[in-house]
Write a protein that holds these residues in place. Sequence first.
Motif, mmCIF file in Angstrom:
data_model
loop_
_atom_site.group_PDB
_atom_site.id
_atom_site.type_symbol
_atom_site.label_atom_id
_atom_site.label_comp_id
_atom_site.label_asym_id
_atom_site.label_seq_id
_atom_site.Cartn_x
_atom_site.Cartn_y
_atom_site.Cartn_z
ATOM 1 N N ILE A 1 0.796 -1.229 0.000
ATOM 2 C CA ILE A 1 0.000 0.000 0.000
ATOM 3 C C ILE A 1 0.829 1.280 0.000
ATOM 4 C CG2 ILE A 1 -1.980 -1.137 1.041
ATOM 5 C CD1 ILE A 1 -1.221 0.235 3.705
ATOM 6 N N THR B 1 -2.466 2.694 9.222
ATOM 7 C CA THR B 1 -2.947 2.654 7.838
ATOM 8 C C THR B 1 -3.093 1.226 7.354
ATOM 9 O OG1 THR B 1 -1.810 4.755 7.399
ATOM 10 C CG2 THR B 1 -2.547 3.496 5.503
ATOM 11 N N LEU C 1 -6.356 5.508 -1.282
ATOM 12 C CA LEU C 1 -6.787 4.418 -0.396
ATOM 13 C C LEU C 1 -8.052 3.746 -0.916
ATOM 14 C CD1 LEU C 1 -6.091 6.076 3.068
ATOM 15 C CD2 LEU C 1 -4.741 4.298 1.925
ATOM 16 N N VAL D 1 -6.742 -0.229 6.079
ATOM 17 C CA VAL D 1 -6.990 -0.790 4.752
ATOM 18 C C VAL D 1 -7.484 -2.223 4.867
ATOM 19 C CG1 VAL D 1 -5.894 -1.498 2.583
ATOM 20 C CG2 VAL D 1 -5.387 0.746 3.560
ATOM 21 N N GLY E 1 1.786 6.631 -1.678
ATOM 22 C CA GLY E 1 1.110 6.255 -0.449
ATOM 23 C C GLY E 1 1.619 6.900 0.813
#
Length: 385
Positions: free
Chosen positions: A25, A87, A63, A91, A51
């Motif tokens: 990510i 984060t 995202l 996610v 990111g």
Amino acid sequence: MRPFQGYLRADGRVGVRNHMLILGINGLALRSSERIARNLPGSLLVATSAGRGQVEPDLGLHLDQLVGLGRNPNVGAVLVVGVDQATSDDVAARIALSGKPVASVSFAECGEDALAISDLGLRRATELSRAASRARRTRVEPTALVVAVECGHSDATSGLASNPIVGAAVDRLVAAGACVIVGETVEWLGAEHLLARRAADADVAARIHAAVAGREAIAIASGRSLTGNNPGEENIKGGLSTIEEKSLGAIVKSGTGTIAGMLGVAEAPPGPGLYLMDGPSFSPDSMTGFAAAGATIMLFTTGPGNSFASAIAPTLKISAHPETVTRLPAQIDFDASPILAGAETLAEGSERLVEAVLDVADGTLTLGEIVGEGLEVPTRIRGSL
């Protein structure tokens, strides 16, 4: 239209593939994501180089695309690989709402040790892969299909044959209760009034006009002419001299039916029918938006050839150019040249194309899948801090 064998997911959607997805990510986690995927044969890697340092609205869009890719019905399980714990967990939690097996691993929990995150990630991905492997194909109706359409390196044959055959197939799919997504907003420019006439209501029509005006404003503000950029060099060589000329051929891919609504990038359609997505025109960004919205199969028309494919959604390459299908017989998944030659009617060709879609839905591989051509490229709005 016949049923096909698909993977019924916990959220009610249906996939045509069962990927074990390694989802990196942010850029700092890219190489570790690659190492994990490399050591887990059969897994699929999607990793971004962005990111970190992004701000809104770019961050939210970034995202949303990653979460949408993880939630795509073609994905059976997901390992999220990130840098910070918050984060990574966020996610993973958003993807987990789809009901599929998900886990995360981060540099934060591994003391910033790149080898440790690779080891722990591989261990977690191994269990996820086992869970995904328990999925079985089952008989489902074509109403479960979510098909997206794209064009790339278009030429005169695209507007004359490839795009019309896709448009006719789109009409068949929508009539059967499937969902179809059409994007590439700039390539409606000069033809947006034709799309607006087919809008389900005045609001959808207004949003079509607004989307095109917004993209045109971006081009004007940049100070750069669309000519040479869109249409690009390969389009111009193929006989398309202006964006308006290109658009008139491009919108034919949408068929003739009612446009049920407008979507943003990565926004899932609310149900069956034909939807437009306000998104980028170039294939990598555009198709990633489709996959993040839940598209499970892509139809991609081309004139001289274009090898780009989605990693998550099998991509059928379609060309009507006789020289192209002769020169690239393996790369072109569907030969539409009989339409151009007058050897096949549009009805016959679209029936053949729909059967090819169902064949891929049943498990037949496209060339992009066989050679690993697939890639996902989340689109950006602005630079990072």
